[in-house]
Motif scaffolding. Structure first.
Motif, mmCIF file in Angstrom:
data_model
loop_
_atom_site.group_PDB
_atom_site.id
_atom_site.type_symbol
_atom_site.label_atom_id
_atom_site.label_comp_id
_atom_site.label_asym_id
_atom_site.label_seq_id
_atom_site.Cartn_x
_atom_site.Cartn_y
_atom_site.Cartn_z
ATOM 1 N N SER A 181 0.827 -1.209 0.000
ATOM 2 C CA SER A 181 0.000 0.000 0.000
ATOM 3 C C SER A 181 0.864 1.264 0.000
ATOM 4 O O SER A 181 0.533 2.260 -0.644
ATOM 5 N N LEU A 182 1.969 1.224 0.741
ATOM 6 C CA LEU A 182 2.886 2.363 0.761
ATOM 7 C C LEU A 182 3.416 2.637 -0.645
ATOM 8 O O LEU A 182 3.418 3.788 -1.110
ATOM 9 N N ALA A 183 3.867 1.583 -1.316
ATOM 10 C CA ALA A 183 4.423 1.756 -2.656
ATOM 11 C C ALA A 183 3.376 2.282 -3.629
ATOM 12 O O ALA A 183 3.666 3.152 -4.464
ATOM 13 N N ALA A 184 2.152 1.768 -3.518
ATOM 14 C CA ALA A 184 1.090 2.220 -4.416
ATOM 15 C C ALA A 184 0.776 3.699 -4.190
ATOM 16 O O ALA A 184 0.589 4.469 -5.151
ATOM 17 N N ALA A 185 0.721 4.121 -2.934
ATOM 18 C CA ALA A 185 0.444 5.524 -2.635
ATOM 19 C C ALA A 185 1.589 6.413 -3.114
ATOM 20 O O ALA A 185 1.360 7.500 -3.669
ATOM 21 N N ALA A 186 2.824 5.962 -2.912
ATOM 22 C CA ALA A 186 3.981 6.740 -3.351
ATOM 23 C C ALA A 186 3.984 6.887 -4.870
ATOM 24 O O ALA A 186 4.322 7.958 -5.405
ATOM 25 N N GLU A 187 3.622 5.845 -5.559
ATOM 26 C CA GLU A 187 3.589 5.889 -7.017
ATOM 27 C C GLU A 187 2.540 6.884 -7.501
ATOM 28 O O GLU A 187 2.779 7.659 -8.439
ATOM 29 N N ARG A 188 1.367 6.866 -6.862
ATOM 30 C CA ARG A 188 0.293 7.785 -7.247
ATOM 31 C C ARG A 188 0.657 9.237 -6.927
ATOM 32 O O ARG A 188 0.371 10.147 -7.705
ATOM 33 N N ALA A 189 1.292 9.462 -5.787
ATOM 34 C CA ALA A 189 1.608 10.828 -5.363
ATOM 35 C C ALA A 189 2.746 11.424 -6.173
ATOM 36 O O ALA A 189 2.752 12.629 -6.452
ATOM 37 N N GLY A 190 3.721 10.600 -6.521
ATOM 38 C CA GLY A 190 4.897 11.089 -7.233
ATOM 39 C C GLY A 190 5.998 11.493 -6.271
ATOM 40 O O GLY A 190 5.725 11.880 -5.125
ATOM 41 N N PRO A 191 7.257 11.414 -6.678
ATOM 42 C CA PRO A 191 8.386 11.625 -5.761
ATOM 43 C C PRO A 191 8.489 13.036 -5.197
ATOM 44 O O PRO A 191 9.074 13.239 -4.137
ATOM 45 N N ASP A 192 7.923 14.036 -5.896
ATOM 46 C CA ASP A 192 8.037 15.422 -5.436
ATOM 47 C C ASP A 192 6.968 15.816 -4.428
ATOM 48 O O ASP A 192 7.060 16.892 -3.823
ATOM 49 N N ALA A 193 5.960 14.981 -4.232
ATOM 50 C CA ALA A 193 4.839 15.346 -3.364
ATOM 51 C C ALA A 193 5.300 15.523 -1.926
ATOM 52 O O ALA A 193 6.149 14.777 -1.430
ATOM 53 N N GLU A 194 4.733 16.510 -1.248
ATOM 54 C CA GLU A 194 5.042 16.760 0.154
ATOM 55 C C GLU A 194 4.323 15.748 1.035
ATOM 56 O O GLU A 194 3.156 15.439 0.808
ATOM 57 N N VAL A 195 5.021 15.253 2.039
ATOM 58 C CA VAL A 195 4.435 14.303 2.986
ATOM 59 C C VAL A 195 3.857 15.119 4.139
ATOM 60 O O VAL A 195 4.597 15.648 4.973
ATOM 61 N N ALA A 196 2.543 15.215 4.191
ATOM 62 C CA ALA A 196 1.884 16.110 5.150
ATOM 63 C C ALA A 196 2.203 15.754 6.598
ATOM 64 O O ALA A 196 2.325 16.637 7.446
ATOM 65 N N THR A 197 2.348 14.471 6.889
ATOM 66 C CA THR A 197 2.587 14.032 8.265
ATOM 67 C C THR A 197 4.048 14.092 8.671
ATOM 68 O O THR A 197 4.371 13.864 9.842
ATOM 69 N N CYS A 198 4.934 14.368 7.730
ATOM 70 C CA CYS A 198 6.373 14.487 8.018
ATOM 71 C C CYS A 198 6.881 15.781 7.386
ATOM 72 O O CYS A 198 7.458 15.751 6.286
ATOM 73 N N PRO A 199 6.645 16.924 8.016
ATOM 74 C CA PRO A 199 7.054 18.197 7.426
ATOM 75 C C PRO A 199 8.530 18.198 7.023
ATOM 76 O O PRO A 199 9.397 17.754 7.779
ATOM 77 N N GLY A 200 8.759 18.682 5.808
ATOM 78 C CA GLY A 200 10.125 18.733 5.296
ATOM 79 C C GLY A 200 10.490 17.557 4.421
ATOM 80 O O GLY A 200 11.524 17.588 3.740
ATOM 81 N N TRP A 201 9.658 16.519 4.428
ATOM 82 C CA TRP A 201 9.918 15.350 3.595
ATOM 83 C C TRP A 201 9.067 15.378 2.341
ATOM 84 O O TRP A 201 7.895 15.782 2.368
ATOM 85 N N GLN A 202 9.673 14.926 1.244
ATOM 86 C CA GLN A 202 8.929 14.595 0.042
ATOM 87 C C GLN A 202 8.804 13.074 -0.026
ATOM 88 O O GLN A 202 9.472 12.347 0.705
ATOM 89 N N VAL A 203 7.954 12.616 -0.927
ATOM 90 C CA VAL A 203 7.708 11.181 -1.028
ATOM 91 C C VAL A 203 9.003 10.412 -1.270
ATOM 92 O O VAL A 203 9.207 9.325 -0.719
ATOM 93 N N ARG A 204 9.907 10.935 -2.063
ATOM 94 C CA ARG A 204 11.172 10.225 -2.315
ATOM 95 C C ARG A 204 11.941 9.997 -1.009
ATOM 96 O O ARG A 204 12.575 8.955 -0.833
ATOM 97 N N ASP A 205 11.908 10.975 -0.094
ATOM 98 C CA ASP A 205 12.595 10.822 1.189
ATOM 99 C C ASP A 205 11.988 9.689 2.002
ATOM 100 O O ASP A 205 12.702 8.884 2.611
ATOM 101 N N LEU A 206 10.682 9.622 2.007
ATOM 102 C CA LEU A 206 9.964 8.576 2.733
ATOM 103 C C LEU A 206 10.289 7.196 2.173
ATOM 104 O O LEU A 206 10.563 6.248 2.921
#
Length: 253
Positions: free
Chosen positions: A16-41
């Motif tokens: 599920s994590l991988a599917a969400a990351a794929e849909r969001a894209g690597p540049d998307a901001e991770v709302a629950t981890c300020p300062g992180w983008q999806v690629r960082d996660l």
């Protein structure tokens, strides 16, 4: 929960994590981890999966440094993540129950520790990945959430390295409203002392020994204690909630 239940949860949550990351894209901001983008996660969680697998498959009996974060991105990063996740799931599922290796929280066995820890690690980061999308993250099952609260309060914050300290002795209670579970955290200048008991008993406003109580469904409390959501209900001294927010983060080192 037993090892195979944790492995099953790890399997589903990682996919599920991988599917969400794929849909969001690597540049998307991770709302629950300020300062992180999806690629960082994705880089962080994939690194942790490989690090954890090494203990189980290679039998390391002492702490081993992680292998660092990859410079991969986009589709290559997701393929790397999925490969590492699959290898971890398969290794935990096939490992002998009596495997000997290093672990860092109390558990019935090293295998039980790693299956549990990686299931919760991946669930919280799955919520992070889904927070980069519009909509509400998928629910966490109440029994799994109760186990995760127990791991966090009596495991991570049962260690001397916990930074959740109060200048004067006080008591924070955590009450799951949809499960028979209550945790009592005794805070002081020393490491916290946590006890778990059944849900029966006085609420904070009826118990003079409790300074603050946070309550709500187990899944909401689980994510709130991991500092991903606000606490559903707070009664008593709300400064203890602020103290938790400021000092409870579990950081990678």
């Amino acid at each position: 929960m037993d090892v195979q239940e944790f492995v099953k949860a790890l399997d589903a949550e990682g996919r599920s994590l991988a599917a969400a990351a794929e849909r969001a894209g690597p540049d998307a901001e991770v709302a629950t981890c300020p300062g992180w983008q999806v690629r960082d996660l994705v880089r962080h969680t994939g690194m942790v999966h490989r690090w954890a697998r090494a203990f189980v498959t290679e039998g390391h009996t002492a702490y081993l440094r992680d292998g660092g974060l990859p410079e991969l991105d986009g589709a290559e990063l997701l393929a790397w993540f999925r490969d590492g996740h699959r290898r971890l799931v398969d290794s935990l599922a096939s490992a002998p129950l009596d495997v000997e290796c290093w672990s860092f929280l109390p558990a019935p066995s090293p295998l039980a520790f790693w299956a549990r820890r990686q299931a919760h690690e991946t669930t919280v980061h799955r919520v992070d990945a889904q927070s980069a999308l519009d909509g509400t993250p998928d629910a966490v099952a109440p029994d799994f959430a109760v186990d995760g609260i127990d791991e966090l309060l009596r495991g991570f914050h049962g260690r001397t390295r916990s930074k959740v300290r109060a200048q004067a002795p006080c008591v924070l209670r955590v009450r799951a409203t949809d499960a028979d579970a209550v945790w009592t955290l005794r805070l002081s200048p020393e490491p916290p002392v946590s006890e778990r008991g059944p849900a029966r008993g006085a609420r904070q406003d009826e118990d003079p020994d409790v300074d603050c109580e946070v309550s709500g469904p187990a899944a909401r409390l689980y994510l709130a204690l991991w500092n991903r959501l606000p606490f559903p209900t707070v009664t008593g001294d709300s400064s203890l909630v602020a103290l938790w927010r400021e000092t409870s983060a579990v950081t990678w080192s």
